[in-house]
Design a protein around this motif. Sequence first.
Motif, mmCIF file in Angstrom:
data_model
loop_
_atom_site.group_PDB
_atom_site.id
_atom_site.type_symbol
_atom_site.label_atom_id
_atom_site.label_comp_id
_atom_site.label_asym_id
_atom_site.label_seq_id
_atom_site.Cartn_x
_atom_site.Cartn_y
_atom_site.Cartn_z
ATOM 1 N N VAL A 1 0.825 -1.206 0.000
ATOM 2 C CA VAL A 1 0.000 0.000 0.000
ATOM 3 C C VAL A 1 0.860 1.258 0.000
ATOM 4 N N ASN A 2 1.920 1.283 0.807
ATOM 5 C CA ASN A 2 2.799 2.449 0.828
ATOM 6 C C ASN A 2 3.509 2.633 -0.509
ATOM 7 N N ALA A 3 3.793 1.538 -1.207
ATOM 8 C CA ALA A 3 4.387 1.653 -2.543
ATOM 9 C C ALA A 3 3.391 2.301 -3.510
ATOM 10 N N MET A 4 2.114 1.890 -3.439
ATOM 11 C CA MET A 4 1.094 2.497 -4.305
ATOM 12 C C MET A 4 0.877 3.970 -3.965
ATOM 13 N N LEU A 5 0.887 4.284 -2.669
ATOM 14 C CA LEU A 5 0.760 5.689 -2.276
ATOM 15 C C LEU A 5 1.983 6.485 -2.729
ATOM 16 N N GLY A 6 3.139 5.827 -2.760
ATOM 17 C CA GLY A 6 4.340 6.489 -3.272
ATOM 18 C C GLY A 6 4.224 6.827 -4.743
ATOM 19 N N VAL A 7 3.590 5.946 -5.515
ATOM 20 C CA VAL A 7 3.360 6.230 -6.936
ATOM 21 C C VAL A 7 2.434 7.436 -7.090
ATOM 22 N N ILE A 8 1.374 7.478 -6.286
ATOM 23 C CA ILE A 8 0.457 8.620 -6.317
ATOM 24 C C ILE A 8 1.199 9.900 -5.964
ATOM 25 N N MET A 9 2.039 9.852 -4.940
ATOM 26 C CA MET A 9 2.796 11.019 -4.517
ATOM 27 C C MET A 9 3.783 11.455 -5.595
ATOM 28 N N THR A 10 4.395 10.483 -6.270
ATOM 29 C CA THR A 10 5.320 10.806 -7.360
ATOM 30 C C THR A 10 4.612 11.577 -8.459
ATOM 31 N N ALA A 11 3.409 11.137 -8.834
ATOM 32 C CA ALA A 11 2.639 11.815 -9.874
ATOM 33 C C ALA A 11 2.275 13.233 -9.449
ATOM 34 N N ARG A 12 1.880 13.411 -8.196
ATOM 35 C CA ARG A 12 1.513 14.736 -7.692
ATOM 36 C C ARG A 12 2.701 15.693 -7.729
ATOM 37 N N ILE A 13 3.839 15.229 -7.214
ATOM 38 C CA ILE A 13 5.017 16.093 -7.157
ATOM 39 C C ILE A 13 5.535 16.398 -8.551
ATOM 40 N N ASN A 14 5.526 15.399 -9.424
ATOM 41 C CA ASN A 14 5.982 15.630 -10.795
ATOM 42 C C ASN A 14 5.109 16.663 -11.493
ATOM 43 N N ALA A 15 3.808 16.635 -11.231
ATOM 44 C CA ALA A 15 2.905 17.624 -11.813
ATOM 45 C C ALA A 15 3.183 19.015 -11.242
ATOM 46 N N MET A 16 3.467 19.098 -9.966
ATOM 47 C CA MET A 16 3.770 20.382 -9.335
ATOM 48 C C MET A 16 5.038 20.998 -9.909
ATOM 49 N N TYR A 17 5.949 20.146 -10.381
ATOM 50 C CA TYR A 17 7.189 20.627 -11.006
ATOM 51 C C TYR A 17 7.067 20.666 -12.536
ATOM 52 N N GLY B 1 -5.304 34.558 -4.312
ATOM 53 C CA GLY B 1 -6.586 34.187 -4.895
ATOM 54 C C GLY B 1 -6.496 33.638 -6.307
ATOM 55 N N SER B 2 -5.285 33.430 -6.835
ATOM 56 C CA SER B 2 -5.138 32.909 -8.197
ATOM 57 C C SER B 2 -5.450 31.424 -8.238
ATOM 58 N N THR B 3 -5.778 30.933 -9.428
ATOM 59 C CA THR B 3 -6.060 29.508 -9.607
ATOM 60 C C THR B 3 -4.849 28.667 -9.276
ATOM 61 N N ILE B 4 -3.671 29.140 -9.662
ATOM 62 C CA ILE B 4 -2.442 28.401 -9.398
ATOM 63 C C ILE B 4 -2.235 28.234 -7.899
ATOM 64 N N GLY B 5 -2.397 29.345 -7.184
ATOM 65 C CA GLY B 5 -2.224 29.285 -5.740
ATOM 66 C C GLY B 5 -3.219 28.353 -5.075
ATOM 67 N N ASP B 6 -4.482 28.369 -5.537
ATOM 68 C CA ASP B 6 -5.500 27.481 -4.973
ATOM 69 C C ASP B 6 -5.156 26.016 -5.200
ATOM 70 N N CYS B 7 -4.667 25.702 -6.401
ATOM 71 C CA CYS B 7 -4.313 24.312 -6.721
ATOM 72 C C CYS B 7 -3.196 23.806 -5.815
ATOM 73 N N PHE B 8 -2.165 24.631 -5.643
ATOM 74 C CA PHE B 8 -1.048 24.217 -4.801
ATOM 75 C C PHE B 8 -1.467 24.131 -3.335
ATOM 76 N N ARG B 9 -2.363 24.982 -2.910
ATOM 77 C CA ARG B 9 -2.832 24.945 -1.529
ATOM 78 C C ARG B 9 -3.563 23.624 -1.264
ATOM 79 N N ILE B 10 -4.385 23.204 -2.224
ATOM 80 C CA ILE B 10 -5.119 21.941 -2.082
ATOM 81 C C ILE B 10 -4.153 20.765 -1.990
ATOM 82 N N LEU B 11 -3.150 20.766 -2.848
ATOM 83 C CA LEU B 11 -2.187 19.671 -2.861
ATOM 84 C C LEU B 11 -1.384 19.604 -1.568
ATOM 85 N N ILE B 12 -0.914 20.753 -1.089
ATOM 86 C CA ILE B 12 -0.062 20.741 0.104
ATOM 87 C C ILE B 12 -0.872 20.444 1.361
ATOM 88 N N GLU B 13 -2.150 20.834 1.399
ATOM 89 C CA GLU B 13 -2.981 20.539 2.574
ATOM 90 C C GLU B 13 -3.184 19.033 2.742
#
Length: 336
Positions: free
Chosen positions: A115-131, A220-232
Motif C-alpha cells: 500500500v505504501n508503494a502504491m501511495l508512493g506512486v500517487i505522490m510521485t505523480a503529484r510532485i511531478n505535476a507540481m514541477y 486568490g489565483s487559480t495556481i495558488g488554490d491548486c497548490f494549496r489543495i495539494l499541500i494541505e
Amino acid sequence: MAVYPHAFHKPHPDMTIVSDDPAWWPLISFCRFYNYFLAACSTAVVYDWVLTFGQEFELILSQRWPFMTVLYICVRYLGILYSVISILLFLPNIWITDVVRTTLWYIQAWNPVIVNAMLGVIMTARINAMYEGSKKLFIFLVVALLASTIASGVMMVIANLGVSGQEAVLSGYHTCITEIDAYMMYLTYESVISTAVWEILALFLAVWIVIKHVRQSPTGSTIGDCFRILIESHTFYFLAFATMTCFTLGSLSPNITNSSPIGRDIYFGVWAIAQMLQMFVLGPRLILSVRKSHAKLVARADGGTGMTSIAFHAGENVLTDGDVSTGEDVSTGEDV
C-alpha cells in the motif's frame, strides 16, 4: 503492523497448544484489549468509505479509469480487506487452521509495504505535476521510490522467513498464535525506515515548490488554490505517517515492550489506529481531495461538464483526471 512482541515456540507442528499456564495471560489480555482498537480503526475506515462513497462514485468510479484511479480503488478497498484480516487474527474463540493463520499473517505483514508503494506512486505523480512534468525530477523520484520499496521488501522477506501459525487453547481462550523470532519482528518494524526517508523527501520537494509558487502567484489565483489543495492533503497525510513511524520505531525500545501491560497494550492499539488512518483514510484522500476541488473549479469556470484536469497555469499545463497523472487541455479535453 502492530503485533505483540513475543517469540512463541510450538511443541510440535501437528499439536495444538493447550495450556493453563498464567504466563500466557498477558497475551490473552493483549488480544482482548487490542481487539477494541482494531474494531475502532476498522469502523473508522468503513465509516470514511461510506461517508465519501457518493463523491467517490461521482468523481472516480463513474469516470474513465486511468492508472491513478486503479491505484485509488486498490488502496481504498485493500483497507477494508486489511481491517477484516486484522480482526480475524486477534478475534477470540474463532477456529482458524494453521495454514489460514499463516496466510493471514503474510497478508497483514505485506499489506503496508504494498500500500505504501502504491501511495508512493500517487505522490510521485503529484510532485511531478507540481514541477511541471520535469523528466529529470520524475526519474529521480522513481529511482528513490524503487530503492525505498525494494529495501522495505527485502527486510520484510528476511523478517518473515520461517513464520508459521499454531492453534492454541490458552486458559479456555481458543486462538491461533504465530511463531516468529523476536529479532525478526524487530526487523519488520525497522523496514519502515526506508519508507520514512522517501516520505520526508517527498514532503520537502512539495513544500519547496509550494513556497516558490506562493511567492510568485497573486493572492486568490487559480495556481495558488491548486497548490494549496495539494499541500494541505499532503501535510495531513504526512503527519499521520510520521505518527505511525514514531510508534513503529518506538516499539523497538525496551521501555515500551517492558512497560506495564495496560500501557503497552494502549501503545500498540494507538499505533494500529495511526497506521490504518494513514494508509486507508488519508491515503485515498490524496486523490479524492484533488478530484473534488477540481470539480468545483470546473463548475465555476464553465458549468462543470468535465472533470478530467486541474489547471496549474491558467489553461496551459494541466493534470488529467484530477489526480495529477498526465496533462490534458481543459477546453478541448485532448492530451497535451
